[in-house]
Design a protein around this motif. Structure first.
Motif, mmCIF file in Angstrom:
data_model
loop_
_atom_site.group_PDB
_atom_site.id
_atom_site.type_symbol
_atom_site.label_atom_id
_atom_site.label_comp_id
_atom_site.label_asym_id
_atom_site.label_seq_id
_atom_site.Cartn_x
_atom_site.Cartn_y
_atom_site.Cartn_z
ATOM 1 N N PRO A 1 40.375 47.736 30.601
ATOM 2 C CA PRO A 1 41.247 46.696 31.159
ATOM 3 C C PRO A 1 40.885 46.368 32.606
ATOM 4 N N TYR A 2 40.947 45.077 32.908
ATOM 5 C CA TYR A 2 40.697 44.630 34.272
ATOM 6 C C TYR A 2 41.900 44.959 35.146
ATOM 7 N N LEU A 3 41.666 45.106 36.428
ATOM 8 C CA LEU A 3 42.726 45.433 37.374
ATOM 9 C C LEU A 3 43.489 44.206 37.836
ATOM 10 N N ASN A 4 42.769 43.078 37.967
ATOM 11 C CA ASN A 4 43.323 41.832 38.477
ATOM 12 C C ASN A 4 42.306 40.721 38.220
ATOM 13 N N SER A 5 42.590 39.530 38.670
ATOM 14 C CA SER A 5 41.675 38.410 38.433
ATOM 15 C C SER A 5 40.325 38.612 39.113
ATOM 16 N N GLU A 6 40.343 39.115 40.323
ATOM 17 C CA GLU A 6 39.074 39.328 41.028
ATOM 18 C C GLU A 6 38.206 40.348 40.297
ATOM 19 N N ASP A 7 38.807 41.406 39.819
ATOM 20 C CA ASP A 7 38.054 42.395 39.041
ATOM 21 C C ASP A 7 37.480 41.744 37.785
ATOM 22 N N ALA A 8 38.264 40.925 37.106
ATOM 23 C CA ALA A 8 37.801 40.277 35.870
ATOM 24 C C ALA A 8 36.586 39.391 36.121
ATOM 25 N N ILE A 9 36.640 38.560 37.155
ATOM 26 C CA ILE A 9 35.506 37.657 37.373
ATOM 27 C C ILE A 9 34.277 38.400 37.909
ATOM 28 N N SER A 10 34.475 39.625 38.357
ATOM 29 C CA SER A 10 33.320 40.405 38.816
ATOM 30 C C SER A 10 32.415 40.813 37.654
ATOM 31 N N PHE A 11 32.846 40.560 36.426
ATOM 32 C CA PHE A 11 32.035 40.843 35.246
ATOM 33 C C PHE A 11 31.400 39.588 34.661
ATOM 34 N N TRP A 12 31.593 38.435 35.278
ATOM 35 C CA TRP A 12 31.010 37.199 34.747
ATOM 36 C C TRP A 12 29.494 37.250 34.860
ATOM 37 N N PRO A 13 28.769 36.530 34.003
ATOM 38 C CA PRO A 13 27.300 36.665 33.914
ATOM 39 C C PRO A 13 26.515 36.303 35.176
ATOM 40 N N GLU A 14 27.039 35.380 35.990
ATOM 41 C CA GLU A 14 26.310 34.976 37.196
ATOM 42 C C GLU A 14 27.134 35.291 38.436
ATOM 43 N N ILE A 15 26.450 35.766 39.450
ATOM 44 C CA ILE A 15 27.109 36.045 40.737
ATOM 45 C C ILE A 15 27.733 34.771 41.298
ATOM 46 N N GLU A 16 27.018 33.666 41.201
ATOM 47 C CA GLU A 16 27.463 32.407 41.799
ATOM 48 C C GLU A 16 28.674 31.816 41.087
ATOM 49 N N THR A 17 28.888 32.177 39.841
ATOM 50 C CA THR A 17 30.024 31.667 39.079
ATOM 51 C C THR A 17 31.298 32.445 39.398
ATOM 52 N N ALA A 18 31.163 33.654 39.878
ATOM 53 C CA ALA A 18 32.302 34.538 40.135
ATOM 54 C C ALA A 18 32.980 34.187 41.459
ATOM 55 N N VAL A 19 33.488 32.966 41.522
ATOM 56 C CA VAL A 19 34.176 32.477 42.714
ATOM 57 C C VAL A 19 35.344 31.608 42.251
ATOM 58 N N GLY A 20 36.491 31.790 42.867
ATOM 59 C CA GLY A 20 37.650 30.979 42.535
ATOM 60 C C GLY A 20 38.386 30.546 43.786
ATOM 61 N N ALA A 21 39.265 29.555 43.614
ATOM 62 C CA ALA A 21 40.063 29.035 44.722
ATOM 63 C C ALA A 21 41.515 28.922 44.284
ATOM 64 N N ARG A 22 42.406 29.307 45.184
ATOM 65 C CA ARG A 22 43.847 29.229 44.944
ATOM 66 C C ARG A 22 44.471 28.420 46.074
#
Length: 180
Positions: free
Chosen positions: A105-126
């Motif tokens: 299980p992921y800890l939070n949203s940031e942890d979840a996106i840290s597993f996405w296939p590309e480093i450059e894709t693992a970025v979000g905005a709130r």
């Protein structure tokens, strides 16, 4: 200018993206952001000097709520977003996505996106209540400004990365990008 401030400025100058951020904020989700191509494409377009934004295939709303993690709820949230703003929305509660990806299980949203296939894709905005923007970037923002496309070894899925590079035609759409 620092990458964080540059991205914030670009987002604030993009009426479509700001409208999407305001709309998503209305849902009142816990630990949410608009991620993936929402930020990545903006930066790559600006780095390539494109005057017209590359159209988004969808707007990825990710959030983390272990209390309400069923897919049906995300479907209802997507319908609500589409009522408020006609866009191709995608809503995924990261509290359940570990199951699809066969992970702990992921800890939070940031942890979840840290597993996405590309480093450059693992970025979000709130968009916060005071209209300030928070960026979520487990690997930092430098890769987005390096004109690279970088496999995320943490994802442990090189085949998915390679498939995405070909299917999404990133190297053709943004020709300055190089595989890192």
């Amino acid at each position: 200018m620092e990458p964080q401030q540059q991205i914030t400025d670009w987002l604030q100058q993009d009426m479509q993206r700001m409208q999407a951020l305001r709309t998503a904020r209305r849902l009142g989700l816990h630990d949410w952001c608009l991620a993936a191509g929402f930020v990545r494409n903006l930066v790559w377009d600006k780095r390539h000097g494109y005057q017209v934004a590359t159209p988004l295939n969808d707007i990825d709303v990710i959030h983390f709520d272990p209390r309400h993690h069923d897919a049906q709820r995300d479907g209802m949230l997507k319908l609500r977003l589409q009522e408020w703003l006609v866009q191709p929305w995608s809503v995924k509660n990261q509290a359940r996505m570990h199951l699809r990806n066969n992970r702990a299980p992921y800890l939070n949203s940031e942890d979840a996106i840290s597993f996405w296939p590309e480093i450059e894709t693992a970025v979000g905005a709130r968009l916060n209540a005071d209209d300030s923007i928070t960026l979520i970037a487990p690997f930092g923002l430098q890769a987005l400004f390096s004109d690279t496309l970088t496999f995320n070894a943490k994802s442990n899925n090189l085949a998915a990365f390679e498939q995405r590079v070909v299917q999404k035609q990133w190297l053709q759409r943004w020709p300055r990008l190089k595989l890192a």
